[in-house]
Write a protein that holds these residues in place. Sequence first.
Motif, PDB file in Angstrom:
ATOM      1  N   MET A  95       0.833  -1.173   0.000  1.00  0.00           N
ATOM      2  CA  MET A  95       0.000   0.000   0.000  1.00  0.00           C
ATOM      3  C   MET A  95       0.881   1.241   0.000  1.00  0.00           C
ATOM      4  SD  MET A  95      -2.967   1.160   2.691  1.00  0.00           S
ATOM      5  CE  MET A  95      -4.055  -0.139   2.199  1.00  0.00           C
ATOM      6  N   SER A  96       0.525   2.194  -0.824  1.00  0.00           N
ATOM      7  CA  SER A  96       1.288   3.418  -0.954  1.00  0.00           C
ATOM      8  C   SER A  96       1.101   4.314   0.260  1.00  0.00           C
ATOM      9  CB  SER A  96       0.857   4.170  -2.214  1.00  0.00           C
ATOM     10  OG  SER A  96       1.462   5.436  -2.254  1.00  0.00           O
ATOM     11  N   THR A  97       2.163   4.950   0.706  1.00  0.00           N
ATOM     12  CA  THR A  97       2.059   5.914   1.804  1.00  0.00           C
ATOM     13  C   THR A  97       2.194   7.339   1.297  1.00  0.00           C
ATOM     14  OG1 THR A  97       4.423   5.734   2.226  1.00  0.00           O
ATOM     15  CG2 THR A  97       2.960   4.302   3.506  1.00  0.00           C
ATOM     16  N   GLN A  98       2.354   7.511  -0.032  1.00  0.00           N
ATOM     17  CA  GLN A  98       2.503   8.847  -0.597  1.00  0.00           C
ATOM     18  C   GLN A  98       1.198   9.642  -0.567  1.00  0.00           C
ATOM     19  OE1 GLN A  98       4.128   8.177  -4.478  1.00  0.00           O
ATOM     20  NE2 GLN A  98       6.227   8.331  -3.736  1.00  0.00           N
ATOM     21  N   ASN A  99       0.087   8.974  -0.669  1.00  0.00           N
ATOM     22  CA  ASN A  99      -1.215   9.634  -0.707  1.00  0.00           C
ATOM     23  C   ASN A  99      -2.184   8.840   0.168  1.00  0.00           C
ATOM     24  OD1 ASN A  99      -2.995  11.587  -1.471  1.00  0.00           O
ATOM     25  ND2 ASN A  99      -3.301  10.825  -3.542  1.00  0.00           N
ATOM     26  N   PRO A 100      -1.996   8.885   1.497  1.00  0.00           N
ATOM     27  CA  PRO A 100      -2.791   8.022   2.377  1.00  0.00           C
ATOM     28  C   PRO A 100      -4.275   8.358   2.360  1.00  0.00           C
ATOM     29  CG  PRO A 100      -1.505   9.590   3.658  1.00  0.00           C
ATOM     30  CD  PRO A 100      -1.095   9.760   2.228  1.00  0.00           C
ATOM     31  N   ILE A 101      -5.070   7.334   2.532  1.00  0.00           N
ATOM     32  CA  ILE A 101      -6.518   7.479   2.603  1.00  0.00           C
ATOM     33  C   ILE A 101      -6.883   7.987   3.995  1.00  0.00           C
ATOM     34  CG2 ILE A 101      -8.712   6.230   2.532  1.00  0.00           C
ATOM     35  CD1 ILE A 101      -7.383   4.297   0.550  1.00  0.00           C
ATOM     36  N   LEU A 102      -7.788   8.947   4.033  1.00  0.00           N
ATOM     37  CA  LEU A 102      -8.244   9.478   5.316  1.00  0.00           C
ATOM     38  C   LEU A 102      -8.952   8.400   6.118  1.00  0.00           C
ATOM     39  CD1 LEU A 102      -9.595  12.977   4.269  1.00  0.00           C
ATOM     40  CD2 LEU A 102      -7.467  12.449   5.435  1.00  0.00           C
ATOM     41  N   LYS A 103      -8.814   8.497   7.425  1.00  0.00           N
ATOM     42  CA  LYS A 103      -9.391   7.486   8.308  1.00  0.00           C
ATOM     43  C   LYS A 103     -10.916   7.479   8.242  1.00  0.00           C
ATOM     44  CE  LYS A 103      -9.309   5.869  13.052  1.00  0.00           C
ATOM     45  NZ  LYS A 103      -8.846   6.089  14.409  1.00  0.00           N
ATOM     46  N   ASP A 104     -11.535   8.658   8.276  1.00  0.00           N
ATOM     47  CA  ASP A 104     -12.993   8.726   8.226  1.00  0.00           C
ATOM     48  C   ASP A 104     -13.502   8.524   6.804  1.00  0.00           C
ATOM     49  OD1 ASP A 104     -13.497   9.050  10.892  1.00  0.00           O
ATOM     50  OD2 ASP A 104     -13.811  11.206  10.803  1.00  0.00           O
ATOM     51  N   VAL A 105     -14.487   7.670   6.672  1.00  0.00           N
ATOM     52  CA  VAL A 105     -15.128   7.402   5.392  1.00  0.00           C
ATOM     53  C   VAL A 105     -16.642   7.524   5.589  1.00  0.00           C
ATOM     54  CG1 VAL A 105     -13.287   5.822   4.686  1.00  0.00           C
ATOM     55  CG2 VAL A 105     -15.346   4.898   5.729  1.00  0.00           C
ATOM     56  N   PHE A 106     -17.364   7.498   4.495  1.00  0.00           N
ATOM     57  CA  PHE A 106     -18.809   7.407   4.531  1.00  0.00           C
ATOM     58  C   PHE A 106     -19.203   6.014   4.077  1.00  0.00           C
ATOM     59  CE2 PHE A 106     -18.143  11.954   3.952  1.00  0.00           C
ATOM     60  CZ  PHE A 106     -18.976  12.477   4.923  1.00  0.00           C
ATOM     61  N   VAL A 107     -20.099   5.404   4.793  1.00  0.00           N
ATOM     62  CA  VAL A 107     -20.666   4.119   4.397  1.00  0.00           C
ATOM     63  C   VAL A 107     -22.179   4.299   4.357  1.00  0.00           C
ATOM     64  CG1 VAL A 107     -21.075   1.722   5.087  1.00  0.00           C
ATOM     65  CG2 VAL A 107     -18.789   2.707   5.308  1.00  0.00           C
ATOM     66  N   ALA A 108     -22.747   4.003   3.207  1.00  0.00           N
ATOM     67  CA  ALA A 108     -24.202   4.017   3.050  1.00  0.00           C
ATOM     68  C   ALA A 108     -24.643   2.574   2.859  1.00  0.00           C
ATOM     69  CB  ALA A 108     -24.615   4.875   1.862  1.00  0.00           C
ATOM     70  N   PHE A 109     -25.725   2.196   3.515  1.00  0.00           N
ATOM     71  CA  PHE A 109     -26.197   0.829   3.341  1.00  0.00           C
ATOM     72  C   PHE A 109     -27.713   0.769   3.362  1.00  0.00           C
ATOM     73  CE2 PHE A 109     -26.411   1.063   7.891  1.00  0.00           C
ATOM     74  CZ  PHE A 109     -27.328   0.108   8.299  1.00  0.00           C
ATOM     75  N   GLN A 110     -28.208  -0.288   2.771  1.00  0.00           N
ATOM     76  CA  GLN A 110     -29.636  -0.556   2.691  1.00  0.00           C
ATOM     77  C   GLN A 110     -29.835  -2.021   3.033  1.00  0.00           C
ATOM     78  OE1 GLN A 110     -31.037  -1.193  -1.310  1.00  0.00           O
ATOM     79  NE2 GLN A 110     -32.915  -0.076  -0.898  1.00  0.00           N
ATOM     80  N   VAL A 111     -30.754  -2.312   3.921  1.00  0.00           N
ATOM     81  CA  VAL A 111     -31.125  -3.700   4.183  1.00  0.00           C
ATOM     82  C   VAL A 111     -32.489  -3.955   3.568  1.00  0.00           C
ATOM     83  CG1 VAL A 111     -29.738  -4.040   6.268  1.00  0.00           C
ATOM     84  CG2 VAL A 111     -32.048  -3.125   6.482  1.00  0.00           C
ATOM     85  N   ILE A 112     -32.610  -5.127   2.949  1.00  0.00           N
ATOM     86  CA  ILE A 112     -33.880  -5.553   2.360  1.00  0.00           C
ATOM     87  C   ILE A 112     -34.191  -6.924   2.949  1.00  0.00           C
ATOM     88  CG2 ILE A 112     -35.156  -6.025   0.237  1.00  0.00           C
ATOM     89  CD1 ILE A 112     -32.957  -4.356  -1.216  1.00  0.00           C
ATOM     90  N   PRO A 113     -34.962  -6.937   4.043  1.00  0.00           N
ATOM     91  CA  PRO A 113     -35.284  -8.211   4.680  1.00  0.00           C
ATOM     92  C   PRO A 113     -36.482  -8.886   4.009  1.00  0.00           C
ATOM     93  CG  PRO A 113     -36.131  -6.408   6.004  1.00  0.00           C
ATOM     94  CD  PRO A 113     -35.431  -5.792   4.822  1.00  0.00           C
ATOM     95  N   ARG A 114     -36.469 -10.213   4.000  1.00  0.00           N
ATOM     96  CA  ARG A 114     -37.624 -10.987   3.530  1.00  0.00           C
ATOM     97  C   ARG A 114     -38.190 -11.734   4.719  1.00  0.00           C
ATOM     98  NH1 ARG A 114     -39.193 -16.077   1.421  1.00  0.00           N
ATOM     99  NH2 ARG A 114     -37.135 -16.965   1.729  1.00  0.00           N
ATOM    100  N   LEU A 115     -39.480 -11.570   4.915  1.00  0.00           N
ATOM    101  CA  LEU A 115     -40.175 -12.186   6.035  1.00  0.00           C
ATOM    102  C   LEU A 115     -41.168 -13.211   5.524  1.00  0.00           C
ATOM    103  CD1 LEU A 115     -41.105  -8.855   7.824  1.00  0.00           C
ATOM    104  CD2 LEU A 115     -39.249 -10.368   8.472  1.00  0.00           C
ATOM    105  N   LYS A 116     -41.462 -14.191   6.345  1.00  0.00           N
ATOM    106  CA  LYS A 116     -42.539 -15.120   6.011  1.00  0.00           C
ATOM    107  C   LYS A 116     -43.878 -14.402   6.142  1.00  0.00           C
ATOM    108  CE  LYS A 116     -43.888 -19.845   6.554  1.00  0.00           C
ATOM    109  NZ  LYS A 116     -43.274 -21.139   6.718  1.00  0.00           N
TER     110      LYS A 116
END
Length: 113
Positions: A1-22
């Motif tokens: 992994m390159s250290t010349q342009n490090p990725i910031l620690k904080d990220v955004f995560v978006a998620f969606q759950v689609i549950p199936r029920l009986k």
Amino acid sequence: MSTQNPILKDVFVAFQVIPRLKEGNNFEVVDKAIDVVKAANVPYQVGAMETTMKGELNHLLDIVKDAQQACYDAGALEVITNIKIHSKTESVTDTFCTYDRGVTPANHMFVNK
């Protein structure tokens, strides 16, 4: 992994759950997943199609896993989980992410003051 342009620690995560029920109401199960996010003590925004969180990637992915498990605990037979991740390097001077730019008043919890 390159250290010349490090990725910031904080990220955004978006998620969606689609549950199936009986039987029962899908929205009540999705609400259980959202409760997990609310209890996680991270900046978040619930939208019509997904929930977006800000923080350290592994921590946020653990929250997504816990939210998915909450669906099973609420009676889901199976769950589809869609995940999006937005990360950036410290070299970025502008970003296409509207949360960083504060485009809408609803995004205020994600904007660095």
